[in-house]
Design an enzyme around this catalytic site. Structure first.
Site, short mmCIF file in Angstrom:
data_model
loop_
_atom_site.label_atom_id
_atom_site.label_comp_id
_atom_site.label_asym_id
_atom_site.label_seq_id
_atom_site.Cartn_x
_atom_site.Cartn_y
_atom_site.Cartn_z
N LYS A 68 0.84 -1.19 0.00
CA LYS A 68 0.00 0.00 0.00
C LYS A 68 0.88 1.25 0.00
O LYS A 68 1.96 1.24 0.62
CB LYS A 68 -0.84 0.05 1.28
N ARG A 93 -10.09 -11.56 1.97
CA ARG A 93 -10.95 -12.63 1.44
C ARG A 93 -10.25 -13.98 1.53
O ARG A 93 -10.91 -15.01 1.60
CB ARG A 93 -11.39 -12.28 0.02
N1 BES Z 1 -7.98 -3.79 4.51
C1 BES Z 1 -8.25 -3.38 3.18
C2 BES Z 1 -9.60 -2.67 3.03
C3 BES Z 1 -9.75 -1.38 3.79
C4 BES Z 1 -9.46 -0.18 3.17
C5 BES Z 1 -10.25 -1.39 5.09
C6 BES Z 1 -9.60 1.00 3.90
C7 BES Z 1 -10.40 -0.20 5.80
C8 BES Z 1 -10.09 0.99 5.19
C9 BES Z 1 -8.24 -4.58 2.24
O1 BES Z 1 -7.43 -5.65 2.60
C10 BES Z 1 -7.75 -4.10 0.91
O2 BES Z 1 -6.65 -3.64 0.84
N2 BES Z 1 -8.61 -4.20 -0.11
C11 BES Z 1 -8.29 -3.78 -1.42
C12 BES Z 1 -8.72 -4.87 -2.36
C13 BES Z 1 -8.22 -4.71 -3.78
C14 BES Z 1 -6.71 -4.92 -3.84
C15 BES Z 1 -8.94 -5.71 -4.67
C16 BES Z 1 -9.07 -2.51 -1.71
O3 BES Z 1 -10.20 -2.37 -1.26
O4 BES Z 1 -8.51 -1.63 -2.37
ZN ZN Z 2 -5.40 -5.46 1.99
#
Ligand code: BES
Ligand code: ZN
Ligand code: ZN
Length: 502
Positions: free
Chosen positions: A276, A350
């Site tokens: 990230k 997931r």
């Molecule tokens: N933990 C994150 C989702 C999240 C984002 C929770 C902001 C709380 C606040 C999750 O693991 C994630 O990074 N999801 C990605 C998925 C994508 C790579 C398909 C997302 O939502 O961007």
């Molecule tokens: Zn994530």
């Protein structure tokens, strides 16, 4: 320390608490005092002050006035209730919010008395729940400035004419729901340096020790590998803090139903090798909020003695980059034998949840509910105060009702089958990424693949709660919601399970 509640007589004269708190309604023709037990003269005098003092009765508005003759309370506090509620739910919501906001804003006081329009057990529970939520303080790890922390309100009296048996029960329920939510908040706030899968599992194990009907089993990394939990083991393999799976079993006598609750417990989500950017990585200690809610809801359900069997699954891992970590294009074999191509290591939630849901399915519960800070897309769609709700319609309705009674907001998203093919891949049964647009629903469809069948060969009824938005409050506190972890979902899960006791 937990709040102490007591019912107070509606004759306020003998009251000696630090503050007497009464409600103010907002309205088009100005603010008005909510029904209270002040004498007519006093009420009139206070009413005349509202306009001069610019009291509007809006939510979160709190005004301190000198004490009045009617009671020995040091000060009189006015708290906004918003517009008078049109139905039971609106009235309970306004009372929960106002009680919480007042207790939070009066943290320099020790004992307060509410004289609010409380005429039903449901309203009394809402005041107790809200006050408990509002009393939450984050202790944190401050060393030098620790002395300046105020202990906050310790005792809450509530003036009501309600008869005492149902009233005591309502107070107790409000307190248990509030403390469960506060427990989840506390866990979310613990820094990732201190809370990682092993310490989370220790906390869970310790917390169930005092509850005779609850047991905890912890799968460590080796047992996860042996048990075929490719999702949890895979996501956790890149961290020196190894992953774990905690299974909590609450088995009361006489239970007719069995509910499985599965929580995402990523104690920190860096994104892994699909790293990230720095700005999106802060707040990612909240990525275990689902597991925190499952843990504390199971504890609360046991404390309430609800006659429903509940199994909670905490899917714990730390998602780190590095030499041992998952690579995009790796393939994992999951608990149910299915293979998954990892196209993005940041879609890790997931993967751990799929294993939890697959294991939950093996024990053939009547229903599975999973709760996870799963996608940024759920936040983009519904904002920061509403969770996305997906799954079977009967279960969704139950979750909506449970959430409404808890003051937690959900909104349904459809699981359109055309999105499923976007996760097709030549190298495995499914990929962990699909169509970019609608990715909260893509994640929901992914999880649905791992919900097993029951004896009749039908998919076990299931719902998915994406709490990425409401789990964490980066902004200023409001109502009974503090900064940082909110505990969102905990009370919904308790109410949801309670709906199977009827
Ligand atoms: N933990 C994150 C989702 C999240 C984002 C929770 C902001 C709380 C606040 C999750 O693991 C994630 O990074 N999801 C990605 C998925 C994508 C790579 C398909 C997302 O939502 O961007
Ligand atoms: Zn994530
Ligand atoms: Zn995550």
């Amino acid at each position: 320390m937990s709040l102490t509640f007591a019912l107070a007589p509606t004759d306020l004269s003998a009251l000696e608490s630090d503050a007497l708190i009464i409600g103010v309604y907002s309205g088009e023709d100005g603010a008005t005092l909510a029904p209270n037990h002040l004498s007519e003269d006093t009420a009139e005098g206070v009413s005349e002050l509202l306009e001069i003092l610019n009291v509007t009765g809006s939510a979160d508005q709190l005004v301190r006035l000198p004490g009045v003759e009617d009671s020995d309370a040091g000060i009189l506090v006015l708290i906004g209730l918003g517009a008078p509620g049109e139905d039971d739910t609106e009235r309970a919501d306004a009372l929960r919010y106002a009680a919480g906001s007042a207790v939070r804003q009066l943290s320099d006081l020790e004992e307060v008395t509410f004289d609010l329009p409380v005429t039903t057990a449901r309203e009394l529970e809402a005041v107790a729940f809200g006050a408990t939520l509002g009393s939450f303080t984050e202790e944190g790890l401050k060393v030098k400035s620790a002395d300046s922390l105020k202990p906050g309100v310790q005792t809450v009296l509530i003036a009501t004419e309600l008869e005492s048996d149902s009233a005591e029960e309502a107070l107790e329920r409000g307190l248990i729901l509030g403390e469960a939510t506060n427990g989840a908040r506390t866990l979310v706030n613990v820094p990732p340096s201190h809370l990682y899968p092993e310490t989370f599992a220790e906390v869970a194990t310790e917390l169930v020790e005092d509850l005779p009907d609850v047991s905890a089993r912890v799968y460590d990394y080796d047992q996860l590998l042996e048990g075929g939990f490719g999702g949890i083991a895979g996501v956790g393999q890149g961290s020196v803090r190894k992953p774990a799976l905690v299974v909590l079993e609450y088995r009361p006598e006489g239970a007719q139903h069995h509910v499985a609750l599965v929580g995402k417990g990523i104690t920190f989500d860096t994104g892994g090798n699909s790293l990230k950017p720095a700005a999106s990585m802060t707040t990612m200690k909240c990525d275990m909020a689902g597991a925190a809610s499952v843990l504390h809801s199971v504890l609360a359900i046991a404390e309430l003695g609800l006659p429903v069997a509940v199994t909670g699954y905490l899917c714990l891992a730390e998602n780190m980059p590095g030499g041992y970590a998952l690579r995009p294009e790796d393939v994992l074999t999951m608990r149910d034998g299915r293979t998954v191509e990892v196209l993005n290591t940041d879609a890790e939630g997931r993967l751990v949840m799929a294993d939890g849901i697959a294991l939950a399915s093996e024990s053939q519960p009547d229903v599975i509910v999973d709760i996870a800070t799963l996608t940024g897309a759920a936040m983009a769609a519904l904002g920061l105060r509403t969770a996305a709700l997906m799954g079977d319609s009967e279960i969704r309705t139950r979750v909506l009702d449970a959430g409404e009674a808890a003051g937690e907001d959900y909104w349904p998203l459809p699981l359109k089958s055309y999105l499923r093919s976007s996760m097709n891949t030549p190298v495995a049964d499914i990929a962990n990424m699909g169509e970019r647009y609608g990715s909260a629903m893509v994640a929901g469809l992914f999880l649905r693949e791992f919900v097993g069948k029951n004896d009749q060969g039908e998919r076990i009824p299931w719902a998915h709660l994406d709490i990425a938005g409401p789990a964490f409050n980066e902004k200023a506190p409001y109502g009974y919601t503090p900064k940082e972890g909110t505990g969102f979902g905990t009370a919904t899960l308790v109410n949801f399970v309670a709906s199977y006791a009827e």
